[in-house]
Write an enzyme that holds these catalytic residues in place. Structure first.
Site: not given
Length: 557
Positions: A204, A248
């Site tokens: 993330d 990401e």
């Protein structure tokens, strides 16, 4: 061309399916999806053709950011089950030929995490340096990630007597990766889940994880944050052999190349292609393939040990931040004209089918495109049946509605009262009365059956995950024609972004002299003329996958 050994690079031809345990299947009837429910639906996912499950956070949480505010990186939220349930899911998935990757959310913790509670208790706490503190916030700050909720990256903490940094929500204080103990803790978290059988991590907010600008003591900054990312990739490799880091990274192309590790390819294993995704929607709005084509051609080159992850929709807002202001307004006008459909001034909170007014031709063309682009396809749960969103839910929650299994109560997701559901169901024409798994499994012409067919052909054509990419120039701007070649195997992929039928010119230059083509969906054989040319018919919003057969080779499928 020598074909690379594929044994350890399973992710090059994977089919990744993202799901939230909380919204996938509730087995105990409390209104919240659970690991037991997921275990009972793994056969469905195997039947679909999924080879890798990406599980959104299932860790203990106060749930103020849909599970991304974590209080225990080693735990399983008690509402969802326990470690034994998780290990059983991993075992069953492995038996069905599926791997599992999990979210690695280590940019921050919850403010309820024991580390943060200890850190704020005293400036001499051994956990104080786990976080980023200042007596005064810096005069220059980055724009808040969530401008509708936050006005600053810094929050005053009365008990601590200092400000702490939070790039995201104030209840998510940032971890300080310049601290060696924090880096050791992250490695332990990675090692723990690898030991439980996962095959890697979706990482993330990677750029924010490596950002160290808030650290007051400049001497403690990491000399090279990317060296730290290389060390994580190396650690995963040593511990698992073939584990991945899927990152990401929503940044411009030159920065994405850095996060791959440049030509060495020794940082992130995979990255989501946000730029191609955003330009896909611009192409759809304009009925012009050129924005997507240019985005694909702008991908940086690099090592064979990296891969792009392609997606139509994810679990967050459908961000359009890399488009120009005028381009973004074009997409808003086409697919999100109402203010409630937009969020943060940069994205949409809609799923694809409602944006395309449920037009099956356009929907199928887009998913055909997803599985035929160079890279690895990623599905968000419910895409395979054409689920919609619930615009009555706030922000990103609009697309995180429960999975629709049948037309019964709560779409078959849960036996609980509707008021007890963690998230409300999608309603209207895209609700479970009209869109659900049970009905589509019985319908050979359903979107579910179509996606199964796409996956089967994708899995049978290694060029799609491994092949070298080239664009075939076309006179019709609505058509994307490209070729993927791997070893002596090649496929030509055609997609029409416009409603009008057209013909796609193909020449021997594109498919080699003496070759002929066979349609992977219909079996139709198309031969080049004596002068080495062919005009391939393509319906409005049509798509074709064509196997290239060298001269003298018989068409086998």
């Amino acid at each position: 061309m020598k074909v690379t050994d594929t044994s350890d690079l399973w992710w090059k031809s994977a089919v990744i399916y993202c799901l939230d345990v909380e919204t996938f299947m509730d087995w105990n009837g409390d209104g919240i999806g659970d690991l037991d429910g997921l275990a009972h639906r793994l056969d469905y996912l195997a039947e679909l053709g999924v080879t890798c499950l990406w599980l959104m956070p299932f860790y203990p949480t106060p749930d103020r950011d849909d599970g991304y505010d974590i209080t225990d990186f080693y735990g399983v939220d008690g509402r969802l089950g326990h470690h034994g349930d998780f290990v059983e899911v991993v075992r069953i998935a492995r038996d069905r030929g599926m791997r599992i990757i999990v979210d690695l959310v280590v940019n921050h913790t919850s403010d309820q995490h024991p580390w943060f509670r200890a850190a704020r208790s005293s400036r001499t706490s051994p956990f104080r340096d786990y976080y980023v503190w200042r007596d005064e916030p810096p005069k220059k700050q980055g724009a808040p990630v969530f401008p509708d909720k936050e006005t600053s990256e810094w929050q005053w903490d009365e008990k601590a007597g200092q400000y702490y940094q939070h790039v995201f929500y104030r209840q998510q204080p940032d971890l300080n990766i310049t601290d060696e103990t924090v880096r050791d803790e992250i490695a332990k978290v990675i090692g723990f889940w690898l030991e439980l059988g996962v095959s890697g991590f979706r990482v993330d907010a990677v750029p924010f994880l490596l950002q160290t600008d808030g650290i007051v003591d400049g001497a403690r900054r990491l000399p090279d944050p990317h060296e730290y990312l290389r060390s994580l990739r190396s650690f995963v490799g040593r511990r698992s052999g073939d584990g991945i880091l899927l990152g990401e990274v929503n940044l411009p192309r030159q920065d994405q190349a850095l996060f791959f590790g440049g030509d060495a390819g020794d940082e992130l294993t995979m990255q989501f292609d946000f730029i191609a995704m955003q330009n896909l929607y611009l192409s759809l709005a304009r009925k012009d393939a050129r924005p997507l084509t240019e985005a694909l051609l702008s991908r940086p080159g690099g090592s064979p040990d990296i891969q792009w992850a392609n997606f139509v929709r994810n679990h967050d807002e459908l961000t359009l931040d890399k488009l120009t202001d005028d381009e973004r307004e074009e997409v808003f006008a086409a697919f999100g004209p109402e203010e409630r459909m937009q969020v943060y001034g940069r994205g949409l909170i809609r799923r694809l089918p409602p944006m395309l007014d449920g037009d099956p031709r356009r929907i199928r063309m887009v998913y055909s495109l997803l599985f035929s682009l160079p890279g690895t396809p990623v599905l968000f749960y419910g895409e395979e049946i054409g689920m919609g969103e619930n615009l009555d839910l706030e922000g990103r929650m609009a697309v995180r509605t429960p999975m629709q299994w049948n037309s019964g109560k709560n779409g078959g997701f849960s036996a609980a009262r509707p008021s007890r559901l963690r998230n409300a169901m999608t309603t209207g024409g895209f609700g479970p009365e009209h869109i659900n798994v049970a009905d589509q499994r019985r319908d050979p012409d359903s979107l579910l059956s179509f996606v199964q067919t796409l996956i089967r052909h994708y899995r049978n054509a290694r060029e799609l995950g491994w092949g070298a990419f080239e664009v075939i120039d076309q006179p019709d701007v609505a058509v994307l024609a490209h070729r993927l070649t791997w070893g002596d195997r090649s496929v030509v992929l055609l997609h029409n972004f416009a409603p009008d039928a057209t013909e796609v010119p193909i020449t021997a230059k594109n498919v080699d002299g003496g070759a002929h083509l066979s349609d992977l969906f219909t079996g139709e054989v198309l031969s080049l003329t004596a002068t080495g040319k062919a005009a391939i018919p393509l319906d409005g919003y049509g798509y074709r996958w064509l196997r290239v057969h060298p001269a003298g080779e018989r068409s086998q499928y």
